[in-house]
Enzyme design. Sequence first.
Site, short mmCIF file in Angstrom:
data_model
loop_
_atom_site.label_atom_id
_atom_site.label_comp_id
_atom_site.label_asym_id
_atom_site.label_seq_id
_atom_site.Cartn_x
_atom_site.Cartn_y
_atom_site.Cartn_z
N CYS A 113 9.46 -4.51 4.54
CA CYS A 113 9.07 -2.81 4.51
C CYS A 113 7.82 -2.60 3.90
O CYS A 113 6.71 -3.02 4.71
CB CYS A 113 10.18 -2.23 4.09
SG CYS A 113 9.99 -0.49 4.69
N HIS A 214 14.71 -4.29 6.78
CA HIS A 214 15.28 -4.50 5.37
C HIS A 214 16.35 -5.75 5.76
O HIS A 214 17.56 -5.35 5.43
CB HIS A 214 15.92 -3.43 4.75
CG HIS A 214 15.02 -2.34 4.28
ND1 HIS A 214 14.44 -2.61 2.94
CD2 HIS A 214 14.19 -1.60 4.83
CE1 HIS A 214 13.67 -1.70 2.81
NE2 HIS A 214 13.20 -1.04 3.66
N GLU A 216 17.44 -7.99 3.58
CA GLU A 216 18.49 -7.81 2.30
C GLU A 216 19.77 -6.91 2.64
O GLU A 216 20.57 -7.19 1.96
CB GLU A 216 17.68 -7.36 0.96
CG GLU A 216 17.64 -5.74 0.80
CD GLU A 216 16.46 -5.37 1.72
OE1 GLU A 216 16.19 -3.96 1.48
OE2 GLU A 216 15.88 -6.11 2.32
#
Length: 249
Positions: A113, A214, A216
Amino acid sequence: MSGRPLIGITSYAQPARWGSWELPAALVPLYYVESVERAGGRALVVPPSTDSVDETLDVLDGVVFSGGIDIDPGAYGAERHPTTDPAQIHRDTGELALLERALERDMPTLAICRGFQLVNVLRGGDLVQHLPESVGHEGHREVLGRFSEHAVEVKEGSRLSSIIGTRHDGVQSSHHQGVGRVGEGLVETAWADDGTVEGLEDPEKRFAVAVLWHPEMEEDKRLFSALVEEARAYRAERGTSVPAQQVSG
């Protein structure tokens, strides 16, 4: 060398609250740490600083550049858009210095990002400061503080496609900025349905992969696993370790 590769994760640097306290903090969402550890690495949070960048990188085997606040438009020669976050010059300068040296060392790097945008800025590219004005919708960040979902198409033959395939559904997205002019040496590797560039990489580096979403936040940890695998090889090839006197306290 044995042991888990040590992966640095760049940190936010801003006020935070816990209990009765509210103080300036260097922090990172735990999802980054858990993703690195689930992929077989050991996570180390790296606060932004221009001091001793090489000393920091000397002990790392790979780096994750995390998300967060918008980059100061002055870093790419633009005027501030009304929707752009207030500048955090200390974070911008610290992370740009770290990223530049990491890439010079050919250290495995995953940029997420804000990190994706940072890679483009470092290479002389610029950013679209408010995507809804370009694409006509707010699908990349529909609600502040909540992730949006969409699919991306991935360039066949890219490093990214070798990891996640040529289409990735349900990416977790929370951004209102994107790539304008693509930086030198970078290749576009993924796009949203509206044409927004969602992936960049430097094919001349062993592992320099950047995504605008994202990962994660996903159950799918293939990007982190690929980073850790490259970090393990990088660690073995350089064949160095931290001297015991430096870590014995």
